[in-house]
Design a protein around this motif. Structure first.
Motif, PDB file in Angstrom:
ATOM      1  N   VAL A 238       0.828  -1.395  -0.047  1.00 30.77           N
ATOM      2  CA  VAL A 238       0.151  -0.182   0.135  1.00 30.77           C
ATOM      3  C   VAL A 238       0.777   1.406  -0.128  1.00 30.77           C
ATOM      4  O   VAL A 238       0.626   2.232  -0.463  1.00 30.77           O
ATOM      5  CB  VAL A 238      -0.890   0.066   1.293  1.00 30.77           C
ATOM      6  N   SER A 239       1.950   1.190   0.678  1.00 25.51           N
ATOM      7  CA  SER A 239       2.874   2.353   0.937  1.00 25.51           C
ATOM      8  C   SER A 239       3.554   2.509  -0.675  1.00 25.51           C
ATOM      9  O   SER A 239       3.353   3.817  -1.086  1.00 25.51           O
ATOM     10  CB  SER A 239       4.029   2.266   1.825  1.00 25.51           C
ATOM     11  N   THR A 242       0.803   4.082  -2.905  1.00 28.87           N
ATOM     12  CA  THR A 242       0.387   5.621  -2.371  1.00 28.87           C
ATOM     13  C   THR A 242       1.325   6.428  -2.852  1.00 28.87           C
ATOM     14  O   THR A 242       1.096   7.400  -3.301  1.00 28.87           O
ATOM     15  CB  THR A 242       0.411   5.456  -0.938  1.00 28.87           C
ATOM     16  N   THR A 246       0.486   9.200  -5.840  1.00 32.94           N
ATOM     17  CA  THR A 246       0.641  10.652  -5.401  1.00 32.94           C
ATOM     18  C   THR A 246       1.336  11.318  -6.327  1.00 32.94           C
ATOM     19  O   THR A 246       1.168  12.715  -6.598  1.00 32.94           O
ATOM     20  CB  THR A 246       1.242  10.616  -4.183  1.00 32.94           C
ATOM     21  N   GLY A 297       1.006   1.860  -9.588  1.00 28.19           N
ATOM     22  CA  GLY A 297       0.498   3.091  -8.755  1.00 28.19           C
ATOM     23  C   GLY A 297       0.597   4.463  -9.752  1.00 28.19           C
ATOM     24  O   GLY A 297      -0.338   5.208  -9.707  1.00 28.19           O
ATOM     25  N   ASN A 326      -6.255  13.871  -2.561  1.00 30.04           N
ATOM     26  CA  ASN A 326      -5.480  12.685  -2.117  1.00 30.04           C
ATOM     27  C   ASN A 326      -5.762  12.119  -0.800  1.00 30.04           C
ATOM     28  O   ASN A 326      -5.699  10.757  -0.783  1.00 30.04           O
ATOM     29  CB  ASN A 326      -3.915  13.033  -2.388  1.00 30.04           C
ATOM     30  N   GLU A 330      -6.743   8.028  -0.213  1.00 31.96           N
ATOM     31  CA  GLU A 330      -6.065   7.168   0.780  1.00 31.96           C
ATOM     32  C   GLU A 330      -7.254   6.886   1.584  1.00 31.96           C
ATOM     33  O   GLU A 330      -7.168   5.454   2.248  1.00 31.96           O
ATOM     34  CB  GLU A 330      -5.079   8.105   1.517  1.00 31.96           C
ATOM     35  N   GLN A 333      -8.966   4.377   0.309  1.00 29.64           N
ATOM     36  CA  GLN A 333      -8.332   2.928   0.082  1.00 29.64           C
ATOM     37  C   GLN A 333      -8.185   2.218   1.484  1.00 29.64           C
ATOM     38  O   GLN A 333      -8.283   0.913   1.352  1.00 29.64           O
ATOM     39  CB  GLN A 333      -7.153   3.139  -0.492  1.00 29.64           C
TER      40      GLN A 333
END
Length: 380
Positions: A238-239, A242, A246, A297, A326, A330, A333
């Protein structure tokens, strides 16, 4: 007995999940997603000029755009499809008749009610009936001579609208849902959103484009979830996702990167298939998967940027609004992951047959839906 109950519970949870994904996937395959109307307004010689760009067929068909995210789910879906195939010469008069009655619910106040009149109706050619076309309603209304501010209340059932003031310094920009009001807007300018207001106003916009509108992004996040319910591998994935989206969301919104949605959308579908198929064969998170997810991503960020491009961001508070959008994405998500964990991960994630009974069947379903979308977006 306990193991039998657990296995039965896993089957029920998986069946519910698969049914939901299959139902949502069928909807998306024939998707006619509802998008916000765009309202640009100016005030000249005490006259309000409001230009509305909207999905005329949805309005004329009488679809409640507050409750439907996709026109295919409405009872009037058949009427909507017939209207989309009409040439401008037939749909235009119908839109004008609709607007003359509907304007009674579009309330403008400037010390007193301001009646609106239809100045012009423009309907684009029918073109591809699988794509919504853009129609324009040009409206006007006389303001009181000494008016210094006005408020606009968007009608219930009309979905969302982006209102943008033009021709003044520090113009007002707002994202309004059906039944909501703008609050006072200074006629001479100066009603631009503050940084804090821009930030908080665009959080729900970003959230809304994940839940309930972003089914492709939802399936991708679920694909990340089903590899492993353990927190550390999930956080790595996920990081990476993200950080990547972004970057491209910001670049796309700033106009630094522009990619044709006809290219991005099939690739997003392909990313869903890749993640889901890998879940079937991989039993743990490999380091290279994180790199691949980072690349995907970047694609999803371009998809979000195209959403923002539909209605833009307030130029005076571009950065706070972009960050707010954004953050909303998040939160959406994280909500998807939390719901998936509460539905299956918490109860069955530690069971030895979780992978075979839940993760793999769910991943197969996600892969099939993603494959259909890829074919649809490339060839259909």
């Amino acid at each position: 007995m306990t193991n039998s109950l657990l296995l039965r519970g896993m089957k029920v949870a998986c069946l519910c999940l698969l049914s939901s994904l299959g139902f949502w996937g069928a909807e998306r395959a024939l998707a006619h997603e509802v998008t916000p109307a765009i309202g640009d307004f100016t005030i000249e010689d005490n006259t309000l000029h409001l230009s509305l760009r909207l999905n005329a067929e949805a309005f004329v068909a009488g679809i409640d755009l507050d409750t439907h995210q996709d026109t295919e789910t409405a009872d009037q879906a058949g009427d909507y499809d017939l209207l989309r195939a009409m040439p401008p010469g037939e749909l235009g008069p119908m839109l004008r008749l609709f607007a003359e009655d509907w304007l009674k619910t579009l309330e403008v106040e400037a010390g007193r009610p301001v009646p609106l009149l239809v100045d012009e109706v423009r309907v684009a050619p029918a073109g591809d009936v699988e794509l919504p076309r853009e129609s324009v309603l040009s409206l006007s209304g006389e303001l009181p001579p000494l008016a210094t501010a006005l408020t606009i209340r968007w009608p219930e059932g009309a979905g969302a609208v982006v209102l943008r003031q033009n021709g003044v310094e520090e113009p007002f920009t707002g994202y309004i849902q059906g039944g909501e009001s703008t609050g006072p807007i200074a006629i001479g300018g100066g009603s631009a959103l503050s940084p804090a207001k821009a930030f908080t106003s665009y959080i729900p916009v970003g959230f809304d484009h994940i839940l309930p509108k972003g089914l492709d992004h939802i399936l991708f996040v679920l694909g990340l979830f089903f590899l492993s319910t353990r927190i550390k591998p999930l956080l790595w994935q996920v990081s990476a996702f993200t950080v990547a989206h972004t970057i491209t969301l910001a670049c796309g919104a700033l106009g630094l990167v522009t990619v044709n949605p006809a290219v991005v959308e099939p690739l997003i579908a392909a990313s869903i298939v890749f993640v889901a198929v890998e879940n079937i064969f991989a039993r743990r998170l490999h380091s290279w998967r994180t790199v691949v997810i980072f690349g995907f991503g970047l694609l999803h960020g371009l998809g979000f940027a195209s959403v923002l491009g539909e209605f833009g961001l307030p130029q005076a508070q571009f950065i706070p609004a972009l960050i707010g959008f954004n953050v909303g994405v998040e939160l959406g998500q994280l909500t998807v992951i939390a719901l998936a964990y509460l539905l299956v991960g918490y109860w069955f994630g530690g069971h030895p047959k979780y992978r075979g009974r839940v993760a793999i069947p769910a991943s197969v379903t996600i892969a099939l839906i993603g494959s259909y979308w890829f074919v649809e977006r490339v060839w259909l």
